[in-house]
Structures are given as structure tokens and as C-alpha cells.
Design a protein around this motif. Structure first.
Motif, PDB file in Angstrom:
ATOM      1  N   CYS A 250       0.828  -1.208   0.000  1.00  0.00           N
ATOM      2  CA  CYS A 250       0.000   0.000   0.000  1.00  0.00           C
ATOM      3  C   CYS A 250       0.865   1.262   0.000  1.00  0.00           C
ATOM      4  N   GLU A 251       1.943   1.248   0.768  1.00  0.00           N
ATOM      5  CA  GLU A 251       2.832   2.410   0.799  1.00  0.00           C
ATOM      6  C   GLU A 251       3.513   2.625  -0.544  1.00  0.00           C
ATOM      7  N   ARG A 252       3.980   1.539  -1.146  1.00  0.00           N
ATOM      8  CA  ARG A 252       4.645   1.649  -2.443  1.00  0.00           C
ATOM      9  C   ARG A 252       3.656   2.119  -3.509  1.00  0.00           C
ATOM     10  N   TYR A 253       2.429   1.606  -3.444  1.00  0.00           N
ATOM     11  CA  TYR A 253       1.401   2.017  -4.397  1.00  0.00           C
ATOM     12  C   TYR A 253       1.160   3.520  -4.283  1.00  0.00           C
ATOM     13  N   GLN A 254       1.091   4.024  -3.051  1.00  0.00           N
ATOM     14  CA  GLN A 254       0.861   5.457  -2.852  1.00  0.00           C
ATOM     15  C   GLN A 254       2.043   6.281  -3.370  1.00  0.00           C
ATOM     16  N   GLU A 255       3.263   5.798  -3.155  1.00  0.00           N
ATOM     17  CA  GLU A 255       4.438   6.506  -3.657  1.00  0.00           C
ATOM     18  C   GLU A 255       4.417   6.598  -5.182  1.00  0.00           C
ATOM     19  N   LEU A 256       3.937   5.536  -5.824  1.00  0.00           N
ATOM     20  CA  LEU A 256       3.977   5.460  -7.287  1.00  0.00           C
ATOM     21  C   LEU A 256       2.802   6.157  -7.965  1.00  0.00           C
ATOM     22  N   THR A 257       1.672   6.272  -7.270  1.00  0.00           N
ATOM     23  CA  THR A 257       0.486   6.885  -7.880  1.00  0.00           C
ATOM     24  C   THR A 257       0.191   8.278  -7.347  1.00  0.00           C
ATOM     25  N   GLY A 258       0.664   8.575  -6.145  1.00  0.00           N
ATOM     26  CA  GLY A 258       0.369   9.868  -5.543  1.00  0.00           C
ATOM     27  C   GLY A 258      -0.907   9.889  -4.745  1.00  0.00           C
ATOM     28  N   HIS A 259      -1.577   8.741  -4.629  1.00  0.00           N
ATOM     29  CA  HIS A 259      -2.791   8.684  -3.796  1.00  0.00           C
ATOM     30  C   HIS A 259      -2.830   7.361  -3.055  1.00  0.00           C
ATOM     31  N   ALA A 260      -3.625   7.303  -1.998  1.00  0.00           N
ATOM     32  CA  ALA A 260      -3.713   6.107  -1.175  1.00  0.00           C
ATOM     33  C   ALA A 260      -4.240   4.922  -1.971  1.00  0.00           C
ATOM     34  N   ALA A 261      -3.917   3.729  -1.503  1.00  0.00           N
ATOM     35  CA  ALA A 261      -4.427   2.519  -2.136  1.00  0.00           C
ATOM     36  C   ALA A 261      -5.946   2.459  -1.991  1.00  0.00           C
ATOM     37  N   PRO A 262      -6.640   1.831  -2.951  1.00  0.00           N
ATOM     38  CA  PRO A 262      -8.099   1.742  -2.871  1.00  0.00           C
ATOM     39  C   PRO A 262      -8.598   1.160  -1.543  1.00  0.00           C
ATOM     40  N   ARG A 271      -5.949   5.464 -14.673  1.00  0.00           N
ATOM     41  CA  ARG A 271      -5.905   4.002 -14.718  1.00  0.00           C
ATOM     42  C   ARG A 271      -4.573   3.484 -15.274  1.00  0.00           C
ATOM     43  N   ASP A 272      -3.947   4.239 -16.148  1.00  0.00           N
ATOM     44  CA  ASP A 272      -2.643   3.816 -16.676  1.00  0.00           C
ATOM     45  C   ASP A 272      -1.588   3.850 -15.569  1.00  0.00           C
ATOM     46  N   ARG A 273      -1.623   4.918 -14.773  1.00  0.00           N
ATOM     47  CA  ARG A 273      -0.670   5.018 -13.662  1.00  0.00           C
ATOM     48  C   ARG A 273      -0.957   3.934 -12.626  1.00  0.00           C
ATOM     49  N   ASP A 274      -2.238   3.682 -12.404  1.00  0.00           N
ATOM     50  CA  ASP A 274      -2.641   2.623 -11.479  1.00  0.00           C
ATOM     51  C   ASP A 274      -2.090   1.274 -11.940  1.00  0.00           C
ATOM     52  N   ALA A 275      -2.234   0.989 -13.231  1.00  0.00           N
ATOM     53  CA  ALA A 275      -1.760  -0.291 -13.774  1.00  0.00           C
ATOM     54  C   ALA A 275      -0.243  -0.408 -13.663  1.00  0.00           C
ATOM     55  N   ALA A 276       0.461   0.685 -13.958  1.00  0.00           N
ATOM     56  CA  ALA A 276       1.920   0.673 -13.871  1.00  0.00           C
ATOM     57  C   ALA A 276       2.383   0.451 -12.439  1.00  0.00           C
ATOM     58  N   ALA A 277       1.686   1.082 -11.487  1.00  0.00           N
ATOM     59  CA  ALA A 277       2.034   0.915 -10.075  1.00  0.00           C
ATOM     60  C   ALA A 277       1.793  -0.524  -9.629  1.00  0.00           C
ATOM     61  N   ARG A 278       0.679  -1.094 -10.059  1.00  0.00           N
ATOM     62  CA  ARG A 278       0.372  -2.480  -9.690  1.00  0.00           C
ATOM     63  C   ARG A 278       1.422  -3.443 -10.252  1.00  0.00           C
ATOM     64  N   MET A 279       1.873  -3.188 -11.479  1.00  0.00           N
ATOM     65  CA  MET A 279       2.892  -4.050 -12.066  1.00  0.00           C
ATOM     66  C   MET A 279       4.195  -3.954 -11.283  1.00  0.00           C
ATOM     67  N   ALA A 280       4.577  -2.739 -10.901  1.00  0.00           N
ATOM     68  CA  ALA A 280       5.808  -2.542 -10.126  1.00  0.00           C
ATOM     69  C   ALA A 280       5.708  -3.241  -8.772  1.00  0.00           C
ATOM     70  N   VAL A 281       4.565  -3.080  -8.109  1.00  0.00           N
ATOM     71  CA  VAL A 281       4.372  -3.701  -6.793  1.00  0.00           C
ATOM     72  C   VAL A 281       4.369  -5.226  -6.928  1.00  0.00           C
ATOM     73  N   ALA A 282       3.746  -5.743  -7.988  1.00  0.00           N
ATOM     74  CA  ALA A 282       3.719  -7.192  -8.214  1.00  0.00           C
ATOM     75  C   ALA A 282       5.139  -7.736  -8.322  1.00  0.00           C
ATOM     76  N   GLU A 283       5.987  -7.033  -9.069  1.00  0.00           N
ATOM     77  CA  GLU A 283       7.367  -7.478  -9.235  1.00  0.00           C
ATOM     78  C   GLU A 283       8.138  -7.409  -7.920  1.00  0.00           C
ATOM     79  N   GLU A 284       7.903  -6.361  -7.142  1.00  0.00           N
ATOM     80  CA  GLU A 284       8.615  -6.202  -5.874  1.00  0.00           C
ATOM     81  C   GLU A 284       8.186  -7.240  -4.844  1.00  0.00           C
ATOM     82  N   LEU A 285       6.939  -7.702  -4.946  1.00  0.00           N
ATOM     83  CA  LEU A 285       6.435  -8.711  -4.015  1.00  0.00           C
ATOM     84  C   LEU A 285       6.757 -10.129  -4.461  1.00  0.00           C
ATOM     85  N   GLY A 286       7.203 -10.276  -5.710  1.00  0.00           N
ATOM     86  CA  GLY A 286       7.536 -11.598  -6.208  1.00  0.00           C
ATOM     87  C   GLY A 286       6.389 -12.328  -6.856  1.00  0.00           C
TER      88      GLY A 286
END
Length: 301
Positions: A250-262, A271-286
Motif C-alpha cells: 500500500c505504501e509503495r502504491y501510494q508513492e507510485l500513484t500519488g494517492h492512497a491505495a483503494p 488508470r494507466d498510472r494505477d496499472a503501472a504501479a500495480r505491475m511494479a508492486v507485483a514485481e517487488e512482491l515476487g
């Protein structure tokens, strides 16, 4: 048949293949299946077939449709039967799919509530309690789960000394021990808190190779100090060690999108920024899929 299944699970737990907690839980679920099978005229494990388990699962699916049982519960009951039969047949059992073969509705893993570990004061209290009651190593594992988004096994098996040197040299940490499916990944270093957590972990590790003391197995660590740490974190933050990963996400998502996680009340504006943030977080979580991130930060609606 119920006793035979529990015996197989207990042996598996003693061998370290599953935790004793998992063995007990699956044992209860297996007992339910054994009672059902007895009513169907099947009293011995050697007479259990995939077709019989499918019938059992289909009856559970009806209970789900009628609102008598949650989809997740029904799936877990079928999965428990698969687990026991796999043990009993040396992995020659043809597993039954709760969804495809039995028609049990897909369960929803979309997180709707903010993880309690987003409250850093609560996490600090949890870490202090773990250090005082369990030990420095277990406290370090809790911090690593929260600051780097590691799974508890990854945080336990990481070489913190090497990770600290890596973090300082190139601003990222490689994670390769204890990962699911052996998938290596990198976690970026984006805050001083991460380096500080690694420093404390390296100090706790001493001359050993990981948080697990030399001479102690992963299984005994998991069932001992790690379990005690999980219970303390649960009591303090309202969530277990996995909840710490969700807070990191959630913290990483907020850093990458500029707003709190849903799940924490944020609204998706791009939605494009949301998708990019989710992809980055997915990779960081494994994780290899973007849709899994909904379990940590909430859905996209």
C-alpha cells in the motif's frame, strides 16, 4: 478413514512438509469428508477416487449457492482432501479442482480494508514486543517483512549482511532465498527505514548465514520463534506477518500513484498510472501477475 488421514498429515508435519497447524486444520476438513464418504458407502482410503471427491465438491458447491457456506470454505475442504490423498499415494493422486471439477464459485481475494500494519506506531509496538518476548532475530524478521515486503520465509532466510551491503552499494536488494517457485527478484531501497531495518537484522544475524540460527532447521524456526512472533504481531496490529507485506504494498502504491491505495480509501484517477504501479508492486512482491496485487491494495473499480 478419518484416523488414517490424520495419521498421514501428522507424519507429513513431523517430516517438515507442512506445519502442525496446517495438519490439524486439514485433519478437521478431512474428517468431514470421511464422514460424508462413509454415508456414501466408502470407508477406506484406497477406495477414494477423484470421481467421489468431485461428487463431494459438487454438494459443497450447492451449499455455496444456497448461502450455507462461503466459497473459500468449500474450496478449502476439497483442497484438504487433495492434500491427504497426495500424501497417502506418494503424490500419485490426480487432484480435483474445486472450481473446474466441482463448480465452486471463485473466491474473491480483493482487499477491502486497509492493513493494520499501515499504522507505523502499531508496528513499532509489535516489533518491540517481539524483541522482548521472542528475540532480536524474530524482531528483525518482522521489520524486514514490513520494510521490504518480504514473505516471512524470505525474511528468515535472507543474508542480512550481504543485503545491507547491496542496499548501500546499488540501492536495491536481491531476494533469492525462500522465494515461491525459486523466482528471484529485486526490492528497491527507497527510504532510510529500509536500511536501518537491514542494519538491525545484520546485527541480530551475527556470524550466521540468516535469521535462522545455525543448527536450527527452517521447520523448527517456523513452528517456534516465528509462530510466536506472528501471534504478537496479530495481537498488536490486527493482522499477521502477511499483513506487513500488504502494508508495504500500500505504501509503495501510494508513492507510485500519488494517492492512497483503494483499500485505504484512495480513488483511482489515472488508470494507466494505477496499472503501472500495480505491475511494479507485483514485481517487488515476487508475483508474476498484476491481478494478484488486488489482494494487497484493493481492486480497480
Amino acid at each position: 478413514m478419518g484416523t488414517a488421514g490424520q495419521y498421514a498429515l501428522n507424519n507429513s508435519a513431523r517430516d517438515g512438509a507442512v506445519s502442525f497447524c496446517t495438519a490439524a486444520t486439514n485433519g478437521d476438513r478431512w474428517e468431514s469428508f470421511a464422514a460424508w464418504a462413509k454415508d456414501e458407502g466408502v470407508k477406506k482410503m484406497e477406495n477414494v477416487t477423484p470421481e467421489l471427491v468431485k461428487e463431494y465438491g459438487q454438494e459443497l458447491a450447492e451449499k455455496v449457492k444456497n448461502g450455507e457456506m462461503a466459497a473459500s470454505t468449500a474450496q478449502n475442504y476439497v483442497s484438504a482432501v487433495n492434500s491427504v490423498m497426495n500424501i497417502a499415494t506418494n503424490n500419485e493422486w490426480k487432484s480435483v479442482s474445486p472450481t473446474k471439477d466441482c463448480g465452486i464459485d471463485q473466491r474473491s481475494h480483493v482487499r477491502e480494508d486497509a492493513p493494520g500494519a499501515l499504522d507505523r506506531e502499531a508496528v513499532s509496538r509489535a516489533v518491540e514486543a517481539v524483541r522482548a518476548e521472542v528475540g532480536e532475530r524474530a524482531g528483525a524478521v518482522v521489520e524486514l517483512c514490513r520494510e521490504l515486503g518480504l514473505r516471512s520465509k524470505e525474511a528468515s532466510l535472507i543474508d542480512a549482511r550481504a543485503a545491507l551491503a547491496e542496499a548501500k552499494e546499488r540501492g536495491a536488494v536481491s531476494v533469492d532465498a525462500g522465494t515461491k517457485g525459486g523466482r528471484e527478484r529485486e526490492v528497491p531501497i527507497t527510504s532510510p527505514a529500509q536500511v536501518q531495518a537491514l542494519e538491525r537484522a545484520a546485527a541480530a544475524q551475527g556470524s550466521d548465514r540468516s535469521m535462522v540460527p545455525e543448527g536450527q532447521s527452517w521447520a523448527s524456526w517456523r513452528e517456534g520463534e516465528l509462530r510466536d512472533a506472528r501471534e504478537l504481531v496479530q495481537a498488536t496490529t490486527g493482522g499477521g506477518l502477511h499483513d506487513l507485506r500488504a502494508a508495504y504494498a500500500c505504501e509503495r502504491y501510494q508513492e507510485l500513484t500519488g494517492h492512497a491505495a483503494p483499500c485505504a480509501g484512495g480513488e483511482i484517477s489515472d488508470r494507466d498510472r494505477d496499472a503501472a504501479a500495480r505491475m511494479a508492486v507485483a514485481e517487488e512482491l515476487g508475483h508474476g501477475r498484476i491481478d494478484v496485487v488486488a489482494e494487497y491494495v484493493g481492486g480497480r473499480r
